[in-house]
Design a protein around this motif. Structure first.
Motif, PDB file in Angstrom:
ATOM      1  N   VAL A   1      -1.851 -31.684  21.589  1.00 56.30           N
ATOM      2  CA  VAL A   1      -0.574 -31.231  21.038  1.00 56.30           C
ATOM      3  C   VAL A   1      -0.797 -30.286  19.859  1.00 56.30           C
ATOM      4  O   VAL A   1      -0.217 -29.206  19.774  1.00 56.30           O
ATOM      5  N   LEU A   2      -1.668 -30.699  18.933  1.00 60.81           N
ATOM      6  CA  LEU A   2      -1.882 -29.909  17.722  1.00 60.81           C
ATOM      7  C   LEU A   2      -2.578 -28.585  17.999  1.00 60.81           C
ATOM      8  O   LEU A   2      -2.372 -27.603  17.289  1.00 60.81           O
ATOM      9  N   SER A   3      -3.402 -28.550  19.031  1.00 65.43           N
ATOM     10  CA  SER A   3      -4.128 -27.318  19.355  1.00 65.43           C
ATOM     11  C   SER A   3      -3.259 -26.317  20.111  1.00 65.43           C
ATOM     12  O   SER A   3      -3.607 -25.148  20.238  1.00 65.43           O
TER      13      SER A   3
ATOM     14  N   GLY B   1       6.530 -38.119  15.253  1.00 64.70           N
ATOM     15  CA  GLY B   1       7.343 -36.930  15.442  1.00 64.70           C
ATOM     16  C   GLY B   1       6.698 -35.834  16.258  1.00 64.70           C
ATOM     17  O   GLY B   1       7.259 -34.737  16.400  1.00 64.70           O
ATOM     18  N   LEU B   2       5.513 -36.081  16.814  1.00 62.93           N
ATOM     19  CA  LEU B   2       4.828 -35.058  17.591  1.00 62.93           C
ATOM     20  C   LEU B   2       5.259 -35.051  19.056  1.00 62.93           C
ATOM     21  O   LEU B   2       5.090 -34.044  19.748  1.00 62.93           O
TER      22      LEU B   2
ATOM     23  N   VAL C   1       1.982 -36.853   3.365  1.00 63.65           N
ATOM     24  CA  VAL C   1       1.656 -35.441   3.570  1.00 63.65           C
ATOM     25  C   VAL C   1       1.098 -35.203   4.965  1.00 63.65           C
ATOM     26  O   VAL C   1       1.409 -34.191   5.600  1.00 63.65           O
ATOM     27  N   ARG C   2       0.305 -36.122   5.464  1.00 65.60           N
ATOM     28  CA  ARG C   2      -0.246 -35.936   6.809  1.00 65.60           C
ATOM     29  C   ARG C   2       0.869 -35.802   7.838  1.00 65.60           C
ATOM     30  O   ARG C   2       0.802 -34.985   8.749  1.00 65.60           O
TER      31      ARG C   2
ATOM     32  N   ASP D   1       0.923 -31.954   9.934  1.00 64.25           N
ATOM     33  CA  ASP D   1       0.494 -31.816  11.326  1.00 64.25           C
ATOM     34  C   ASP D   1       1.442 -30.976  12.165  1.00 64.25           C
ATOM     35  O   ASP D   1       1.013 -30.202  13.020  1.00 64.25           O
ATOM     36  N   VAL D   2       2.739 -31.116  11.942  1.00 53.82           N
ATOM     37  CA  VAL D   2       3.704 -30.436  12.797  1.00 53.82           C
ATOM     38  C   VAL D   2       3.531 -28.922  12.819  1.00 53.82           C
ATOM     39  O   VAL D   2       3.563 -28.307  13.890  1.00 53.82           O
TER      40      VAL D   2
END
Length: 232
Positions: A16-18, A54-55, A149-150, A154-155
């Motif tokens: 997801v993050l990539s 929330g991802l 903060v993390r 991330d979003v």
């Protein structure tokens, strides 16, 4: 089972993050299970966890999709980052150690060097940028800030923000990093907070403007291959 769920979580979250899993893309449990090499149960547990972060939007019996944040939600997210990380920077100015300050300086200088290469550097900048911001939060010595903060850091990675900055905007971002190091060296919390807030809100403007162009169909399909780059 716990190990399998953790493995599934790591693999899906990384995808997801990539940007490998696109915004709004449906995540099929059976396909993810084959990909990770586990059963569907740990995949479902991982999706629930990512939903809480929330991802991912996950609804039992209806499936999961990668979260597609609205413009308003992104505005709110960056405002939260500016508030939290600004406060963290203020605290860090009086609590950072000499070794931590040296580390921040090294990261900032390496980011500046990488940025000057001008192409195919987004992934490296993203990694260094995450280290820079996490180091500041750690230096604040506030244990609650790290978790908070993390969740909001991330979003933006989903939107591959380092690929949305122009060369000029990227240089300005690196200047903010160097100024933050100077503020910490001076032990000036007010200065550090001000620079951090400006740094993150500038990133918000860049990301939102770029997303609006995406929606308007003004960017080419291979936009992600270019360094129209990100930060914060």
């Amino acid at each position: 089972m716990a190990k399998a769920a953790e493995t599934a979580y790591d693999v899906i979250r990384r995808g997801v993050l990539s940007g490998e899993f696109a915004r709004g893309q449906r995540l099929r449990e059976e396909e993810l299970a084959v990909r990770v090499g586990v059963s569907r149960t740990p995949v479902r547990e991982a999706l629930r966890r990512l939903n809480a972060e929330g991802l991912v939007n996950f609804t039992p019996n209806r499936g999961a999709r990668v979260t597609a944040w609205s413009e308003r939600e992104l505005e709110d997210l960056y405002e939260a980052r500016a508030l939290l990380e600004g406060f963290g920077a203020r605290l860090a100015a009086s609590r950072i150690t000499a070794d931590e300050l040296a580390e921040l300086h090294e990261i900032a200088e390496e980011m500046a060097e990488v940025a000057e290469r001008g192409k195919d550097v987004a992934d490296r900048l993203t990694d260094l940028n995450g280290r820079f911001h996490r180091a500041i939060v750690h230096a604040s010595r506030n244990t609650q800030l790290d978790t908070l903060v993390r969740g909001v850091m991330d979003v933006p990675l989903i939107y591959r923000t380092f690929q949305r900055y122009s060369p000029h905007r990227l240089q300005a971002s690196q200047a903010h990093h160097r100024e933050l190091v100077e503020a910490f060296r001076a032990g000036d919390g007010e200065w550090a907070e001000s620079v951090m807030r400006a740094h993150i809100l500038a990133a918000r403007t860049t990301v939102l403007q770029s997303l609006r162009r995406d929606v308007d169909g003004l960017l080419p399909a291979d936009h992600n291959a270019k360094l129209d780059t990100n930060d914060a």
